[in-house]
Design an enzyme around this catalytic site. Sequence first.
Site, short mmCIF file in Angstrom:
data_model
loop_
_atom_site.label_atom_id
_atom_site.label_comp_id
_atom_site.label_asym_id
_atom_site.label_seq_id
_atom_site.Cartn_x
_atom_site.Cartn_y
_atom_site.Cartn_z
CE LYS A 13 -18.66 -33.74 37.30
NZ LYS A 13 -19.85 -34.58 37.03
CE1 TYR A 31 -18.25 -35.52 31.90
CE2 TYR A 31 -18.51 -33.15 31.70
CZ TYR A 31 -18.33 -34.28 32.48
OH TYR A 31 -18.25 -34.16 33.85
CG ASN A 75 -21.94 -35.97 39.75
OD1 ASN A 75 -21.33 -35.01 39.27
ND2 ASN A 75 -22.08 -37.10 39.10
CG HIS A 97 -14.54 -35.94 35.70
ND1 HIS A 97 -15.35 -36.71 34.91
CD2 HIS A 97 -13.26 -36.17 35.30
CE1 HIS A 97 -14.59 -37.38 34.04
NE2 HIS A 97 -13.32 -37.08 34.25
CD GLU A 138 -11.34 -38.04 31.56
OE1 GLU A 138 -10.98 -38.08 32.77
OE2 GLU A 138 -12.40 -38.57 31.15
P1 IDP Z 1 -19.13 -40.23 36.11
O1 IDP Z 1 -19.00 -38.74 36.31
O2 IDP Z 1 -19.40 -40.93 37.40
O3 IDP Z 1 -17.99 -40.84 35.33
P2 IDP Z 1 -20.71 -40.52 33.67
O4 IDP Z 1 -21.64 -41.64 33.41
O5 IDP Z 1 -19.40 -40.51 32.92
O6 IDP Z 1 -20.46 -40.46 35.26
O7 IDP Z 1 -21.49 -39.19 33.37
C1 IDP Z 1 -20.81 -37.95 33.31
C2 IDP Z 1 -21.59 -36.91 34.07
O8 IDP Z 1 -22.82 -36.66 33.40
C3 IDP Z 1 -22.00 -37.33 35.49
O9 IDP Z 1 -20.99 -37.11 36.46
C4 IDP Z 1 -23.21 -36.45 35.74
O10 IDP Z 1 -22.82 -35.15 36.15
C5 IDP Z 1 -23.83 -36.37 34.35
N1 IDP Z 1 -24.91 -37.35 34.22
C6 IDP Z 1 -24.80 -38.69 34.13
N2 IDP Z 1 -25.98 -39.29 34.03
C7 IDP Z 1 -26.89 -38.29 34.06
C8 IDP Z 1 -28.32 -38.27 33.99
O11 IDP Z 1 -28.99 -39.30 33.89
N3 IDP Z 1 -28.90 -37.03 34.04
C9 IDP Z 1 -28.17 -35.88 34.15
N4 IDP Z 1 -26.83 -35.86 34.22
C10 IDP Z 1 -26.20 -37.05 34.18
MG MG Z 2 -17.39 -40.64 33.37
#
Ligand code: IDP
Ligand code: MG
Length: 148
Positions: free
Chosen positions: A9, A49, A112, A115, A126
């Site tokens: 990212k 997303y 984080n 992805h 994807e």
């Molecule tokens: P993942 O990336 O581990 O699959 P997902 O639940 O699919 O996690 O969420 C997609 C992305 O959205 C996450 O990687 C993170 O960057 C962001 N995200 C998820 N939950 C939150 C939140 O509670 N606050 C802000 N950003 C979030």
């Molecule tokens: Mg995800």
Amino acid sequence: MEQTFVMVKPDGVQRSLVGEIIRRIESKGYKLKAIKFMIISQELAREHYVEHVDKAFFKDLLSFITSGPVVAMVWEGEGVIASMRLLMGKTNPTEAEPGTIRGDLAVKVDQNIIHGSDSPEAAQREISLFFQEREIIDYNRAIDRWIS
Ligand code: IDP
Ligand code: MG
């Protein structure tokens, strides 16, 4: 052979972690099938997303993921979809185990750094969102017989 979609990212690129992240995935033994350095458009971000469209963080997620270049990749190997999720660690880096990419290299859930597809269906969807078939390269590695 199984394939998954992985993306460094914008925060991972800005923090110069592209090499470190690729090194971990390469060292594990997975095979790089496609790679692209790109800026994600609003349209592509929405599509990628789409499962989070109703979440409170959706708008921030879109501005974050389009804020700078990313490294989009396809990786191949046995069990790569689930295994990549383990290598990445939990979504919230404060809960991600040490030894994982997020556990070792990130702090905040909205930054984080990586992805990875969370299921075979997501991986297929994807991969085809980001890559054309001709961009996914078939080749042999001499080490493959030691890995798979
Ligand atoms: P993942 O990336 O581990 O699959 P997902 O639940 O699919 O996690 O969420 C997609 C992305 O959205 C996450 O990687 C993170 O960057 C962001 N995200 C998820 N939950 C939150 C939140 O509670 N606050 C802000 N950003 C979030
Ligand atoms: Mg995800």
